[in-house]
Design a protein around this motif. Structure first.
Motif, PDB file in Angstrom:
ATOM      1  N   SER A 194       0.920  -1.062   0.118  1.00  0.00           N
ATOM      2  CA  SER A 194      -0.062   0.347   0.055  1.00  0.00           C
ATOM      3  C   SER A 194       0.832   1.447  -0.009  1.00  0.00           C
ATOM      4  CB  SER A 194      -1.039  -0.149   1.238  1.00  0.00           C
ATOM      5  OG  SER A 194      -1.539  -0.899   1.378  1.00  0.00           O
ATOM      6  N   ARG A 195       0.195   2.292  -0.135  1.00  0.00           N
ATOM      7  CA  ARG A 195       1.081   3.601  -0.556  1.00  0.00           C
ATOM      8  C   ARG A 195       1.969   3.544   0.923  1.00  0.00           C
ATOM      9  NH1 ARG A 195      -3.515   5.902  -2.884  1.00  0.00           N
ATOM     10  NH2 ARG A 195      -2.702   6.127  -5.158  1.00  0.00           N
ATOM     11  N   GLU A 196       1.079   3.425   1.772  1.00  0.00           N
ATOM     12  CA  GLU A 196       1.543   3.361   3.423  1.00  0.00           C
ATOM     13  C   GLU A 196       0.835   2.315   3.827  1.00  0.00           C
ATOM     14  OE1 GLU A 196       0.531   7.539   5.393  1.00  0.00           O
ATOM     15  OE2 GLU A 196       2.070   8.513   4.932  1.00  0.00           O
ATOM     16  N   HIS A 197       2.097   1.223   4.473  1.00  0.00           N
ATOM     17  CA  HIS A 197       1.639   0.088   4.503  1.00  0.00           C
ATOM     18  C   HIS A 197       1.908  -0.502   6.305  1.00  0.00           C
ATOM     19  CE1 HIS A 197       0.998  -4.177   2.722  1.00  0.00           C
ATOM     20  NE2 HIS A 197       1.865  -4.613   4.204  1.00  0.00           N
ATOM     21  N   THR A 198       2.738  -0.220   6.352  1.00  0.00           N
ATOM     22  CA  THR A 198       2.752  -0.600   8.065  1.00  0.00           C
ATOM     23  C   THR A 198       4.094   0.042   8.691  1.00  0.00           C
ATOM     24  OG1 THR A 198       4.146  -2.376   9.345  1.00  0.00           O
ATOM     25  CG2 THR A 198       5.251  -2.196   7.762  1.00  0.00           C
ATOM     26  N   LYS A 199       4.417   0.120   9.884  1.00  0.00           N
ATOM     27  CA  LYS A 199       5.220   1.065  10.895  1.00  0.00           C
ATOM     28  C   LYS A 199       5.892   0.598  11.711  1.00  0.00           C
ATOM     29  CE  LYS A 199       4.278   5.677  12.850  1.00  0.00           C
ATOM     30  NZ  LYS A 199       3.556   6.909  13.492  1.00  0.00           N
ATOM     31  N   PHE A 200       7.363   0.682  11.991  1.00  0.00           N
ATOM     32  CA  PHE A 200       7.828   0.167  13.018  1.00  0.00           C
ATOM     33  C   PHE A 200       7.769   1.839  13.816  1.00  0.00           C
ATOM     34  CE2 PHE A 200       9.426  -2.386   9.335  1.00  0.00           C
ATOM     35  CZ  PHE A 200       9.063  -3.437  10.743  1.00  0.00           C
ATOM     36  N   TYR A 201       7.673   1.798  14.990  1.00  0.00           N
ATOM     37  CA  TYR A 201       8.462   2.600  16.022  1.00  0.00           C
ATOM     38  C   TYR A 201       8.832   2.125  17.058  1.00  0.00           C
ATOM     39  CZ  TYR A 201       3.776   2.053  17.365  1.00  0.00           C
ATOM     40  OH  TYR A 201       2.209   1.298  18.574  1.00  0.00           O
ATOM     41  N   ILE A 202       9.548   3.199  18.386  1.00  0.00           N
ATOM     42  CA  ILE A 202       9.686   3.423  19.093  1.00  0.00           C
ATOM     43  C   ILE A 202       8.883   3.477  20.550  1.00  0.00           C
ATOM     44  CG2 ILE A 202      11.305   3.108  20.808  1.00  0.00           C
ATOM     45  CD1 ILE A 202      13.350   3.484  18.540  1.00  0.00           C
ATOM     46  N   GLU A 203       8.102   2.801  21.626  1.00  0.00           N
ATOM     47  CA  GLU A 203       7.249   3.315  22.425  1.00  0.00           C
ATOM     48  C   GLU A 203       8.453   3.043  23.748  1.00  0.00           C
ATOM     49  OE1 GLU A 203       3.112   3.197  23.720  1.00  0.00           O
ATOM     50  OE2 GLU A 203       3.835   4.095  21.829  1.00  0.00           O
ATOM     51  N   ASN A 204       8.408   4.042  24.637  1.00  0.00           N
ATOM     52  CA  ASN A 204       9.186   3.518  26.188  1.00  0.00           C
ATOM     53  C   ASN A 204       9.613   2.484  25.343  1.00  0.00           C
ATOM     54  OD1 ASN A 204       6.833   5.238  27.413  1.00  0.00           O
ATOM     55  ND2 ASN A 204       6.176   3.517  26.941  1.00  0.00           N
ATOM     56  N   GLY A 205      11.700   2.740  24.750  1.00  0.00           N
ATOM     57  CA  GLY A 205      12.049   1.855  23.765  1.00  0.00           C
ATOM     58  C   GLY A 205      12.183   0.347  23.623  1.00  0.00           C
ATOM     59  N   LYS A 206      10.490   0.366  23.621  1.00  0.00           N
ATOM     60  CA  LYS A 206      10.181  -0.942  23.237  1.00  0.00           C
ATOM     61  C   LYS A 206      10.100  -0.630  21.300  1.00  0.00           C
ATOM     62  CE  LYS A 206       9.272  -3.150  26.939  1.00  0.00           C
ATOM     63  NZ  LYS A 206       8.364  -4.318  27.678  1.00  0.00           N
ATOM     64  N   LEU A 207      10.171  -1.936  20.767  1.00  0.00           N
ATOM     65  CA  LEU A 207      10.157  -1.123  19.645  1.00  0.00           C
ATOM     66  C   LEU A 207       8.613  -1.925  19.186  1.00  0.00           C
ATOM     67  CD1 LEU A 207      11.160  -0.498  16.312  1.00  0.00           C
ATOM     68  CD2 LEU A 207      12.462  -2.906  16.697  1.00  0.00           C
ATOM     69  N   PHE A 208       7.697  -1.499  18.217  1.00  0.00           N
ATOM     70  CA  PHE A 208       6.661  -1.855  17.595  1.00  0.00           C
ATOM     71  C   PHE A 208       5.958  -1.857  16.302  1.00  0.00           C
ATOM     72  CE2 PHE A 208       6.012  -0.624  22.304  1.00  0.00           C
ATOM     73  CZ  PHE A 208       5.234  -2.009  22.572  1.00  0.00           C
ATOM     74  N   VAL A 209       5.436  -2.306  15.726  1.00  0.00           N
ATOM     75  CA  VAL A 209       4.820  -2.813  14.868  1.00  0.00           C
ATOM     76  C   VAL A 209       3.676  -2.851  13.953  1.00  0.00           C
ATOM     77  CG1 VAL A 209       5.029  -5.054  13.944  1.00  0.00           C
ATOM     78  CG2 VAL A 209       5.166  -3.753  12.355  1.00  0.00           C
ATOM     79  N   ARG A 210       3.073  -2.055  13.379  1.00  0.00           N
ATOM     80  CA  ARG A 210       1.580  -1.267  13.042  1.00  0.00           C
ATOM     81  C   ARG A 210       0.983  -1.678  11.593  1.00  0.00           C
ATOM     82  NH1 ARG A 210      -0.154   2.916  15.627  1.00  0.00           N
ATOM     83  NH2 ARG A 210       0.062   4.407  13.532  1.00  0.00           N
ATOM     84  N   ASP A 211       0.088  -2.409  11.550  1.00  0.00           N
ATOM     85  CA  ASP A 211      -0.089  -2.542   9.489  1.00  0.00           C
ATOM     86  C   ASP A 211      -1.114  -1.404   9.483  1.00  0.00           C
ATOM     87  OD1 ASP A 211      -0.796  -4.255   7.022  1.00  0.00           O
ATOM     88  OD2 ASP A 211      -2.784  -3.505   8.111  1.00  0.00           O
ATOM     89  N   LEU A 212      -1.011  -0.082   8.530  1.00  0.00           N
ATOM     90  CA  LEU A 212      -1.525   0.068   8.276  1.00  0.00           C
ATOM     91  C   LEU A 212      -3.012   0.484   7.602  1.00  0.00           C
ATOM     92  CD1 LEU A 212       1.305   2.903   8.049  1.00  0.00           C
ATOM     93  CD2 LEU A 212      -0.305   2.592  10.069  1.00  0.00           C
ATOM     94  N   GLU A 213      -4.025  -0.536   8.180  1.00  0.00           N
ATOM     95  CA  GLU A 213      -5.060  -1.248   7.184  1.00  0.00           C
ATOM     96  C   GLU A 213      -4.363  -1.281   5.707  1.00  0.00           C
ATOM     97  OE1 GLU A 213      -7.863   1.729   7.752  1.00  0.00           O
ATOM     98  OE2 GLU A 213      -7.472   1.548  10.479  1.00  0.00           O
TER      99      GLU A 213
END
Length: 168
Positions: A34-53
């Motif tokens: 997708s144009r914007e497919h997924t997002k990796f981000y750091i929150e409170n020192g931990k790495l997360f991944v989120r699918d952007l629908e």
């Protein structure tokens, strides 16, 4: 990240958006994204991944994810044709790297891997580039064509008189 035989290490600081759009933080030339497919981000020192629908989904260790998921070293995230492998900070394998945990005390020896390019992606958001809607562009072109036809028709008499004056 592994894509098309190429390996690249990407350190996450803040957030990284992956997609086929050139405005994504990490642009991947893959029509299944997708144009914007997924997002990796750091929150409170931990790495997360989120699918952007996304239409084709984001897969964590072979399972499609529906919401935000925490990541740990060794996790593999598949986004279209690209595969991201999560490393502990200081790892040598090409992947998404983030300050999750220190490297193991005595890592098992690994076979030499191909050279990697290291890219650090900052947590900046890129502006979305806009433009006129394709339907508006179509109508603008029709109007331009009509103007050209009308001007050509109206100027026909002027050119006719000029040419008539040259031949007389």
């Amino acid at each position: 990240m592994e894509f098309g035989g190429e390996r690249r290490e990407i350190q996450v600081s803040g957030s990284v958006t992956v997609g086929r759009e050139k405005t994504a933080t990490l642009h991947v030339d893959d029509k299944t994204l997708s144009r914007e497919h997924t997002k990796f981000y750091i929150e409170n020192g931990k790495l997360f991944v989120r699918d952007l629908e996304s239409r084709n989904g984001t897969f964590l260790n072979g399972q499609r994810i529906q919401n935000t998921q925490p990541l740990k070293p060794g996790d593999r995230v598949k986004v279209g044709l690209a595969t991201f492998t999560v490393l502990a900070e200081g790892g040598a394998m090409p992947a998404v790297s983030a300050p999750l945990a220190s490297a193991p005390a005595a890592p098992a020896p690994r076979p030499p891997s191909p050279p990697t390019r290291r890219t650090t992606v900052a947590a900046t958001t890129r502006p979305k580039l806009g433009g006129p809607h394709p339907v508006a562009v179509f109508f603008y072109r029709i109007i331009l064509l009509a103007v050209i036809v009308v001007v050509a028709y109206l100027s026909k008499g002027i050119f006719k008189s000029i040419l008539h004056g040259i031949h007389s």
